[in-house]
Scaffold this motif. Structure first.
Motif, PDB file in Angstrom:
ATOM      1  N   TYR A   1       0.840  -1.204   0.000  1.00  0.00           N
ATOM      2  CA  TYR A   1       0.000   0.000   0.000  1.00  0.00           C
ATOM      3  C   TYR A   1       0.879   1.259   0.000  1.00  0.00           C
ATOM      4  N   ALA A   2       1.862   1.282   0.920  1.00  0.00           N
ATOM      5  CA  ALA A   2       2.729   2.454   1.051  1.00  0.00           C
ATOM      6  C   ALA A   2       3.483   2.740  -0.245  1.00  0.00           C
ATOM      7  N   TYR A   3       3.971   1.690  -0.892  1.00  0.00           N
ATOM      8  CA  TYR A   3       4.794   1.914  -2.087  1.00  0.00           C
ATOM      9  C   TYR A   3       3.961   2.420  -3.269  1.00  0.00           C
ATOM     10  N   VAL A   4       2.675   2.028  -3.307  1.00  0.00           N
ATOM     11  CA  VAL A   4       1.800   2.601  -4.337  1.00  0.00           C
ATOM     12  C   VAL A   4       1.601   4.094  -4.032  1.00  0.00           C
ATOM     13  N   CYS A   5       1.351   4.412  -2.767  1.00  0.00           N
ATOM     14  CA  CYS A   5       1.155   5.827  -2.377  1.00  0.00           C
ATOM     15  C   CYS A   5       2.375   6.670  -2.754  1.00  0.00           C
ATOM     16  N   TRP A   6       3.569   6.169  -2.450  1.00  0.00           N
ATOM     17  CA  TRP A   6       4.772   6.974  -2.725  1.00  0.00           C
ATOM     18  C   TRP A   6       5.101   6.990  -4.214  1.00  0.00           C
ATOM     19  N   ASP A   7       4.640   5.984  -4.946  1.00  0.00           N
ATOM     20  CA  ASP A   7       4.783   6.008  -6.405  1.00  0.00           C
ATOM     21  C   ASP A   7       3.933   7.150  -6.969  1.00  0.00           C
ATOM     22  N   VAL A   8       2.746   7.325  -6.394  1.00  0.00           N
ATOM     23  CA  VAL A   8       1.875   8.422  -6.827  1.00  0.00           C
ATOM     24  C   VAL A   8       2.537   9.770  -6.502  1.00  0.00           C
ATOM     25  N   LEU A   9       3.210   9.851  -5.358  1.00  0.00           N
ATOM     26  CA  LEU A   9       3.919  11.084  -4.997  1.00  0.00           C
ATOM     27  C   LEU A   9       5.006  11.394  -6.040  1.00  0.00           C
ATOM     28  N   VAL A  10       5.804  10.386  -6.366  1.00  0.00           N
ATOM     29  CA  VAL A  10       6.895  10.572  -7.330  1.00  0.00           C
ATOM     30  C   VAL A  10       6.323  10.984  -8.688  1.00  0.00           C
TER      31      VAL A  10
ATOM     32  N   GLU B   1       4.386  -5.760 -10.769  1.00  0.00           N
ATOM     33  CA  GLU B   1       2.958  -6.102 -10.833  1.00  0.00           C
ATOM     34  C   GLU B   1       2.088  -4.867 -10.661  1.00  0.00           C
ATOM     35  N   LEU B   2       2.515  -3.995  -9.736  1.00  0.00           N
ATOM     36  CA  LEU B   2       1.692  -2.828  -9.402  1.00  0.00           C
ATOM     37  C   LEU B   2       2.050  -1.612 -10.252  1.00  0.00           C
ATOM     38  N   ASN B   3       2.919  -1.855 -11.220  1.00  0.00           N
ATOM     39  CA  ASN B   3       3.362  -0.784 -12.122  1.00  0.00           C
ATOM     40  C   ASN B   3       3.932   0.417 -11.360  1.00  0.00           C
ATOM     41  N   ILE B   4       4.713   0.099 -10.323  1.00  0.00           N
ATOM     42  CA  ILE B   4       5.409   1.136  -9.558  1.00  0.00           C
ATOM     43  C   ILE B   4       6.733   1.407 -10.275  1.00  0.00           C
ATOM     44  N   GLU B   5       6.999   2.668 -10.570  1.00  0.00           N
ATOM     45  CA  GLU B   5       8.232   3.002 -11.291  1.00  0.00           C
ATOM     46  C   GLU B   5       9.446   2.610 -10.459  1.00  0.00           C
ATOM     47  N   MET B   6      10.468   2.075 -11.123  1.00  0.00           N
ATOM     48  CA  MET B   6      11.678   1.717 -10.390  1.00  0.00           C
ATOM     49  C   MET B   6      12.282   2.979  -9.773  1.00  0.00           C
TER      50      MET B   6
ATOM     51  N   LEU C   1      -7.061  10.925 -20.775  1.00  0.00           N
ATOM     52  CA  LEU C   1      -6.811   9.743 -19.942  1.00  0.00           C
ATOM     53  C   LEU C   1      -5.312   9.396 -19.930  1.00  0.00           C
ATOM     54  N   ILE C   2      -4.708   9.441 -21.104  1.00  0.00           N
ATOM     55  CA  ILE C   2      -3.275   9.115 -21.196  1.00  0.00           C
ATOM     56  C   ILE C   2      -2.450  10.120 -20.394  1.00  0.00           C
ATOM     57  N   GLU C   3      -2.880  11.372 -20.411  1.00  0.00           N
ATOM     58  CA  GLU C   3      -2.192  12.406 -19.625  1.00  0.00           C
ATOM     59  C   GLU C   3      -2.328  12.107 -18.123  1.00  0.00           C
ATOM     60  N   PHE C   4      -3.549  11.807 -17.665  1.00  0.00           N
ATOM     61  CA  PHE C   4      -3.781  11.490 -16.244  1.00  0.00           C
ATOM     62  C   PHE C   4      -2.997  10.232 -15.846  1.00  0.00           C
ATOM     63  N   ASP C   5      -2.867   9.343 -16.806  1.00  0.00           N
ATOM     64  CA  ASP C   5      -2.237   8.057 -16.504  1.00  0.00           C
ATOM     65  C   ASP C   5      -0.765   8.185 -16.117  1.00  0.00           C
ATOM     66  N   LYS C   6      -0.167   9.327 -16.449  1.00  0.00           N
ATOM     67  CA  LYS C   6       1.219   9.551 -16.018  1.00  0.00           C
ATOM     68  C   LYS C   6       1.283   9.505 -14.491  1.00  0.00           C
ATOM     69  N   VAL C   7       0.194   9.908 -13.835  1.00  0.00           N
ATOM     70  CA  VAL C   7       0.122   9.859 -12.377  1.00  0.00           C
ATOM     71  C   VAL C   7      -0.546   8.560 -11.913  1.00  0.00           C
ATOM     72  N   LEU C   8      -1.630   8.167 -12.589  1.00  0.00           N
ATOM     73  CA  LEU C   8      -2.386   6.988 -12.150  1.00  0.00           C
ATOM     74  C   LEU C   8      -1.586   5.700 -12.323  1.00  0.00           C
ATOM     75  N   GLY C   9      -0.837   5.620 -13.426  1.00  0.00           N
ATOM     76  CA  GLY C   9       0.034   4.465 -13.617  1.00  0.00           C
ATOM     77  C   GLY C   9      -0.662   3.173 -13.991  1.00  0.00           C
TER      78      GLY C   9
END
Ligand SMILES: [Zn+2]
Length: 461
Positions: free
Chosen positions: A41-50, A111-116, A391-399
């Motif tokens: 959960y935390a890593y998805v949240c911080w991925d959204v921050l990044v 799996e969660l599409n969290i950026e490296m 949608l593609i623009e928002f997806d830069k954040v949504l992932g």
């Protein structure tokens, strides 16, 4: 952007140290067991921050450390080492345990599409830096030695406990049952622990104070200093880190450099598991791979997390995940449909919705609002090509990977065509279980199938 800063217990405008650039340190996993969805959960949240900071135009240098040593089962520098415990349980060396679960963590990120992250330093590869840091803290007069290690004297740091609003008086009273009688103050913590004389540890190192291993807070200060500097922009972690781990990191930073290690401290709340059915029969908590086996898409879990605010946490249930998956599938289906409609026209990003979206994410990552704006856009009367572009623009954040080029149309292999045919047959026979199973099988092979009235479309993911 506004960020809720635990240092001042309120939201404030974010100002980076260096124009246009942000340094972030996130406390990473201790790699001794499989990460469960609560950890992730935390890593998805911080991925959204990044992603949000990148969306707002910053260059982001984010560090997530791998704790592969010296994490004791109790916060009080006592108890068993989690890594050594895992090693005994699984009949592997601690090094093998660390490698195994580090790999699992990386698979979870994928799996969660969290950026490296920009850097993922391992604690065991930064022992020299940790020793150097302890030497600095020692030279500045903040340490003392006991029979089992080198300790930080928290009484020497006048602001100790201020960060966490700790009641030091109460802690002192409660400390009468303290196991370690050599500690000067109950809040003092180990910087370096000596190896016990009667047991051979698998992980231990030479140091100026004797053979041993680092205390569990020092690695974060050592690695954040190395990669981001003595003071950097944002430090993140779970809210359980406020009282001890981050309080001690702040003390170490002060002891070594006389300043605060990070200007903004962000903490996520947890996901809760209300019903008793949430634990697996084996007793552990669900992992992403358990959810996959149950027929869930990992990105449906990401979708569920995005519907919550990181400071509020989230109540997890299989029912909630089912609803998230339905919504996610709907979005995926629309995206798929809009793509065909957009072949003849280049869409334009809706300025109105993009501004609203930006405002929500810039307000301390108000993701529930951002998701509501997404659906408002989806249901609006924009034409489909513009919806797709937005949608593609928002997806830069949504992932959700809606924007990547590899999702382009390609030749469909015979094997996939066959599975799609079988699925079509199952659908005609109203065998939904089989049709869902085949949909997943097709997806596992990298293709997406979308149902239209009498036919379906296939797309390479
Ligand atoms: Zn940490």
């Amino acid at each position: 952007m506004k960020i809720y800063n635990t240092l001042i217990r309120q939201k404030e405008e974010f100002k980076p140290i260096k124009d246009g650039e942000v340094g972030i340190y996130s406390c990473g996993p201790t790699v001794y067991s499989s990460p469960h969805i609560g950890n992730m959960y935390a890593y998805v949240c911080w991925d959204v921050l990044v992603r949000t900071l990148k969306y707002l135009g910053y260059k982001v240098n984010n560090v997530v450390n791998i704790t592969d040593v010296g994490h004791l089962t109790s916060d009080a520098d006592s108890g068993e080492d989690k890594m050594e415990k895992g090693s005994k349980k699984e009949g592997m060396t601690v090094w093998e345990i660390a490698k195994k679960y580090e790999n699992e963590f990386l698979e979870n990120l994928k799996e969660l599409n969290i950026e490296m992250p920009w850097k993922m330093p391992r604690a065991t590869e930064h022992i020299a830096e940790q020793i150097e840091l302890i030497k600095k803290i020692e030279a500045n007069g903040f340490t003392y030695k006991t029979s089992d290690g080198i300790y930080f004297d928290t009484a020497k740091f006048p602001d100790y406990g201020k960060f966490a609003n700790l009641n030091l008086e109460k802690l002192r009273e409660g400390a009468r049952v303290e196991i370690n009688e050599e500690k000067k103050n109950p809040t003092d913590f180990a910087l370096w622990k000596f190896s016990p004389t009667d047991v051979k540890r698998q992980m231990e190192w030479e140091s100026p104070w004797g053979v041993g291993f680092p205390g569990w807070h020092i690695e974060c200060t050592a690695m954040s200093t190395k990669y981001l500097g003595e003071t950097f922009d944002i430090h993140t972690g779970g809210e359980d880190h406020i009282n001890i781990h981050h309080t001690n990191e702040i003390a170490q930073g002060f002891g070594a450099f006389g300043k605060i290690s990070a200007n903004y401290w962000m903490h996520n709340a947890f996901i809760t598991f209300g019903g008793s059915k949430i634990s697996k029969s084996s007793g552990g908590l669900y992992t992403i791979f358990d959810l996959k086996e149950m027929g869930f898409d990992s990105l449906a879990y990401r979708y569920l997390v995005l519907g919550s605010h990181y400071r509020k946490g989230m109540e997890f249930s299989v029912e909630n995940l089912k609803s998230a998956q339905t919504a996610y599938r709907k979005l995926e289906g629309l995206w798929f449909e809009w793509r065909s409609d957009s072949e003849t026209k280049n869409g334009i990003i809706s300025e109105k919705f993009n501004n609203e979206f930006k405002e929500a994410i810039s307000n301390d990552l108000a993701m529930p609002e951002a998701m509501a704006i997404l659906w408002k856009m989806v249901k609006s009367n924009l034409d489909n090509a513009d919806k797709l572009a937005t949608l593609i623009e928002f997806d830069k954040v949504l992932g959700f990977n809606f924007g990547i080029d590899s999702r382009k149309k390609e030749e469909i292999p015979e094997e996939i065509e066959k599975l799609v045919e079988e699925r079509q047959k199952a659908r005609e026979e109203k065998n939904w279980v089989e049709s869902d199973r085949l949909r997943e099988a097709i997806k596992d092979k990298g293709y997406l199938v979308e149902d239209l009235k009498n036919t379906c479309k296939i797309l390479k993911i």
